[in-house]
Design a protein around this motif. Structure first.
Motif, PDB file in Angstrom:
ATOM      1  N   PHE A   1     -13.959 -83.979  12.822  1.00  0.00           N
ATOM      2  CA  PHE A   1     -14.501 -83.498  11.735  1.00  0.00           C
ATOM      3  C   PHE A   1     -13.307 -82.731  10.796  1.00  0.00           C
ATOM      4  O   PHE A   1     -12.239 -82.741  11.651  1.00  0.00           O
ATOM      5  CB  PHE A   1     -15.767 -82.353  11.533  1.00  0.00           C
ATOM      6  N   ALA A   2     -13.302 -82.486   9.665  1.00  0.00           N
ATOM      7  CA  ALA A   2     -12.282 -81.829   9.186  1.00  0.00           C
ATOM      8  C   ALA A   2     -12.875 -80.734   8.027  1.00  0.00           C
ATOM      9  O   ALA A   2     -13.876 -80.707   7.645  1.00  0.00           O
ATOM     10  CB  ALA A   2     -11.509 -82.682   7.852  1.00  0.00           C
ATOM     11  N   VAL A   3     -12.282 -79.458   7.991  1.00  0.00           N
ATOM     12  CA  VAL A   3     -12.607 -78.304   7.301  1.00  0.00           C
ATOM     13  C   VAL A   3     -11.544 -78.105   6.142  1.00  0.00           C
ATOM     14  O   VAL A   3     -10.122 -78.117   6.410  1.00  0.00           O
ATOM     15  CB  VAL A   3     -12.681 -77.082   7.980  1.00  0.00           C
ATOM     16  N   HIS A   4     -12.071 -77.963   4.802  1.00  0.00           N
ATOM     17  CA  HIS A   4     -11.246 -77.589   3.707  1.00  0.00           C
ATOM     18  C   HIS A   4     -11.856 -76.138   3.131  1.00  0.00           C
ATOM     19  O   HIS A   4     -12.998 -76.153   2.890  1.00  0.00           O
ATOM     20  CB  HIS A   4     -11.295 -78.535   2.771  1.00  0.00           C
ATOM     21  N   TYR A   5     -11.145 -75.066   3.517  1.00  0.00           N
ATOM     22  CA  TYR A   5     -11.505 -73.653   3.195  1.00  0.00           C
ATOM     23  C   TYR A   5     -10.668 -72.932   2.071  1.00  0.00           C
ATOM     24  O   TYR A   5      -9.418 -73.253   2.062  1.00  0.00           O
ATOM     25  CB  TYR A   5     -11.908 -72.839   4.338  1.00  0.00           C
ATOM     26  N   TYR A   6     -11.235 -72.176   1.261  1.00  0.00           N
ATOM     27  CA  TYR A   6     -10.200 -71.430   0.180  1.00  0.00           C
ATOM     28  C   TYR A   6     -11.044 -70.536  -0.245  1.00  0.00           C
ATOM     29  O   TYR A   6     -12.427 -70.289  -0.306  1.00  0.00           O
ATOM     30  CB  TYR A   6      -9.877 -72.457  -0.966  1.00  0.00           C
ATOM     31  N   GLU A   7     -10.602 -69.362  -1.092  1.00  0.00           N
ATOM     32  CA  GLU A   7     -11.050 -68.192  -1.519  1.00  0.00           C
ATOM     33  C   GLU A   7     -12.098 -68.611  -2.792  1.00  0.00           C
ATOM     34  O   GLU A   7     -11.496 -69.276  -3.680  1.00  0.00           O
ATOM     35  CB  GLU A   7     -10.011 -67.242  -2.033  1.00  0.00           C
ATOM     36  N   LYS A   8     -12.978 -67.797  -2.994  1.00  0.00           N
ATOM     37  CA  LYS A   8     -14.013 -67.779  -4.133  1.00  0.00           C
ATOM     38  C   LYS A   8     -13.770 -66.748  -4.655  1.00  0.00           C
ATOM     39  O   LYS A   8     -13.840 -65.478  -4.288  1.00  0.00           O
ATOM     40  CB  LYS A   8     -15.239 -68.191  -3.730  1.00  0.00           C
ATOM     41  N   ARG A   9     -13.544 -66.973  -6.139  1.00  0.00           N
ATOM     42  CA  ARG A   9     -13.297 -65.692  -7.013  1.00  0.00           C
ATOM     43  C   ARG A   9     -14.227 -65.372  -8.368  1.00  0.00           C
ATOM     44  O   ARG A   9     -14.923 -66.647  -8.578  1.00  0.00           O
ATOM     45  CB  ARG A   9     -11.775 -65.698  -7.527  1.00  0.00           C
ATOM     46  N   ASP A  10     -14.345 -64.208  -8.605  1.00  0.00           N
ATOM     47  CA  ASP A  10     -15.326 -64.243  -9.770  1.00  0.00           C
ATOM     48  C   ASP A  10     -14.469 -64.287 -10.916  1.00  0.00           C
ATOM     49  O   ASP A  10     -13.260 -64.670 -11.256  1.00  0.00           O
ATOM     50  CB  ASP A  10     -15.860 -62.747  -9.750  1.00  0.00           C
ATOM     51  N   ILE A  11     -15.043 -63.649 -12.182  1.00  0.00           N
ATOM     52  CA  ILE A  11     -14.707 -64.121 -13.494  1.00  0.00           C
ATOM     53  C   ILE A  11     -13.288 -63.245 -13.618  1.00  0.00           C
ATOM     54  O   ILE A  11     -12.676 -63.400 -14.585  1.00  0.00           O
ATOM     55  CB  ILE A  11     -15.438 -63.503 -14.757  1.00  0.00           C
ATOM     56  N   ASP A  12     -12.969 -62.055 -13.088  1.00  0.00           N
ATOM     57  CA  ASP A  12     -11.891 -61.371 -12.882  1.00  0.00           C
ATOM     58  C   ASP A  12     -10.736 -61.859 -11.924  1.00  0.00           C
ATOM     59  O   ASP A  12      -9.787 -61.188 -11.610  1.00  0.00           O
ATOM     60  CB  ASP A  12     -12.398 -59.692 -12.647  1.00  0.00           C
ATOM     61  N   ASN A  13     -11.013 -62.909 -11.176  1.00  0.00           N
ATOM     62  CA  ASN A  13     -10.121 -63.296 -10.276  1.00  0.00           C
ATOM     63  C   ASN A  13      -9.958 -62.582  -9.193  1.00  0.00           C
ATOM     64  O   ASN A  13      -9.028 -62.521  -8.461  1.00  0.00           O
ATOM     65  CB  ASN A  13      -8.680 -63.492 -10.788  1.00  0.00           C
ATOM     66  N   GLU A  14     -11.150 -61.746  -8.879  1.00  0.00           N
ATOM     67  CA  GLU A  14     -11.297 -60.935  -7.511  1.00  0.00           C
ATOM     68  C   GLU A  14     -11.917 -61.908  -6.642  1.00  0.00           C
ATOM     69  O   GLU A  14     -12.780 -62.581  -6.661  1.00  0.00           O
ATOM     70  CB  GLU A  14     -12.041 -59.887  -7.935  1.00  0.00           C
TER      71      GLU A  14
END
Length: 467
Positions: free
Chosen positions: A160-173
């Motif tokens: 299997f493979a995993v792609h993970y990345y940060e999720k940000r809000d409207i203020d880019n936090e």
């Protein structure tokens, strides 16, 4: 950075345990600092820029010179190996080459080649476009955000493979992480506030039709190292030498004036005023027995230049990427002579090509699988992949090509012309044009034409062109 796990840890290949995903992510993140360092060196953020400032507190110069050999090595090795489009030849390969052309696979290969040269590894994700009529597409993913997990057999088959990345809000936090897990038939999407907590919330489950894990991992070499990675210590030494060289020059200009038997004044103000007068008028009056001279640091530029040349030579020698500004490349050389000068770079390219072709074959299989779902017959088992070096060549003149008429096929002759991209297609176009011209002339002089004589019937690479 391939991650290896025992296949027996997974009961259902389309249902990967969250605990296993978390374990693999932790292992992957352990290698990210190395990748960050390699990217910084390519971008010119070298260790010399972090040089301590202790000398500046004492009024000493502290220059930080960056000679970006890392970028030079990557750009030259990538341009030489991947500067020209890769060619694919085989039966029933047309649907794939057409799909490649539609998504501009040449630009994709350039981007992948750059990642390989910097990080030593590159990963691409296959997916279907969001168009009204979806088409197969592929994109390069930063190797710090994606990884492939394979089994521990000698075949290293994908699990299997995993792609993970940060999720940000409207203020880019940052508010959490998106984690996409790719199996042989599913895309399972999770959200987690803490990537290492194991508290994953399943967001969605989607089908894909690639019939394999839709992630391909490319290697730069067996060690999965970047082209300049082993030369970082030499690059640091070169930067340090050049920085200290400039520092010594500045200290020579700012030399101290030694006075013997004389004072510039009794107070600090008097000394400062006298120093200004000396600097302004370039004259100093001394009493009998007094003396003045500059205290300078002896510089042996010859030895420094020898050391600089030796370090630079080692950088190019061990990276196998030549210095193209060297006098050896100053003269106009033939293509064959240039190949001898680039022999080391050619060995590097051969290694890169060997591993890249392995990844290209996996890419072909994924495209073939998805095109078969779209009812397009594709055969990739016998595809011949050719990578052409981006090397200056002596172009044949028109007279040289004309002299070969009758000795080689028309397709071969046309392939010698630099402005002809597809010689076979050009032969067909020329055949059609000649037939149309003949029919037009026959009609003009009242001769009957054969209605069954259609130019579209022309096939074959070596069809003779009627004069």
């Amino acid at each position: 950075m391939t991650i290896i796990r025992d296949r027996e840890l997974i009961e259902d290949i389309n249902d990967i345990p969250v605990a296993l995903i978390v374990s693999c992510i932790k292992e992957h993140q352990a290698g990210i600092p190395r990748l960050n360092k390699l990217e910084k060196y390519y971008e010119g953020e070298h260790a010399i820029l972090e040089r301590p400032l202790a000398g500046e507190e004492m009024g000493l110069p502290n220059n930080k010179i960056v000679a970006n050999h890392a970028k030079y090595i990557t750009d030259i090795s990538t341009g030489y190996t991947f500067g020209k489009p890769i060619k694919y030849e085989g039966e029933q390969i047309e649907p794939i080459t057409a799909a490649y052309k539609e998504i501009d696979i040449v630009s994709h290969d350039q981007e992948m080649a750059k990642d390989l040269s910097i990080f030593g590894i590159g990963l691409e994700l296959h997916f279907m476009s969001s168009d009204e009529v979806p088409i197969p597409k592929v994109t390069v993913i930063d190797p710090r955000q994606i990884f492939l997990v394979v089994d521990d057999t000698v075949e290293y088959k994908s699990l299997f493979a995993v792609h993970y990345y940060e999720k940000r809000d409207i203020d880019n936090e940052v508010i959490g992480w998106n984690i996409n897990v790719y199996t042989e038939s599913l895309i399972v999407k999770y959200f987690a506030k803490d990537i290492e907590s194991g508290d994953y919330i399943m967001v969605d489950v989607l089908d894909h039709y690639h019939q394999k894990v839709p992630v391909v991992e490319f290697w730069n070499n067996e060690e999965q190292q970047g082209d300049f990675e082993q030369q970082i210590s030499l690059i640091d030494a070169y930067n340090l030498l050049q920085s200290d060289r400039i520092n010594d020059k500045e200290q020579l200009v700012d030399a101290l004036l030694k006075l013997v038997g004389v004072s510039l004044g009794d107070t600090e103000d008097e000394q400062s005023e006298t120093a200004k007068m000396i600097k302004k008028h370039k004259i100093i009056e001394l009493p009998e027995g007094a003396d003045a001279e500059w205290l300078t640091k002896g510089l042996n530029e010859t030895e420094v230049e020898v050391l600089k040349t030796a370090i630079k030579k080692d950088i190019h020698e061990f990276s196998m990427v030549p210095n193209l500004t060297d006098e050896n490349f100053a003269s106009n050389s033939s293509g064959v002579a240039m190949k001898y000068k680039l022999f080391g770079l050619e060995q590097l390219a051969v290694i890169k090509e060997r591993y890249y072709v392995q990844g290209l074959r996996e890419r072909l299989k994924l495209f073939a699988n998805i095109l078969e779902v779209k009812a397009k017959a594709v055969k990739v088992s016998d595809v011949e992949i050719t990578m052409i070096r981006n090397l200056p060549e002596n172009e044949l003149t028109i007279q040289d090509i004309v002299s070969l008429i009758g000795l080689v096929s028309n397709a071969t002759l046309l392939s010698l012309l630099p402005f002809v991209e597809d010689a076979t297609e050009e032969v067909k176009k020329l055949k059609i044009q000649l037939k149309e011209d003949r029919e037009r002339n026959q009609q003009a002089f009242g001769f009957p034409t054969d209605p069954s004589d259609h130019p579209e019937d022309v096939t074959g690479d070596d069809a003779e062109i009627e004069e």
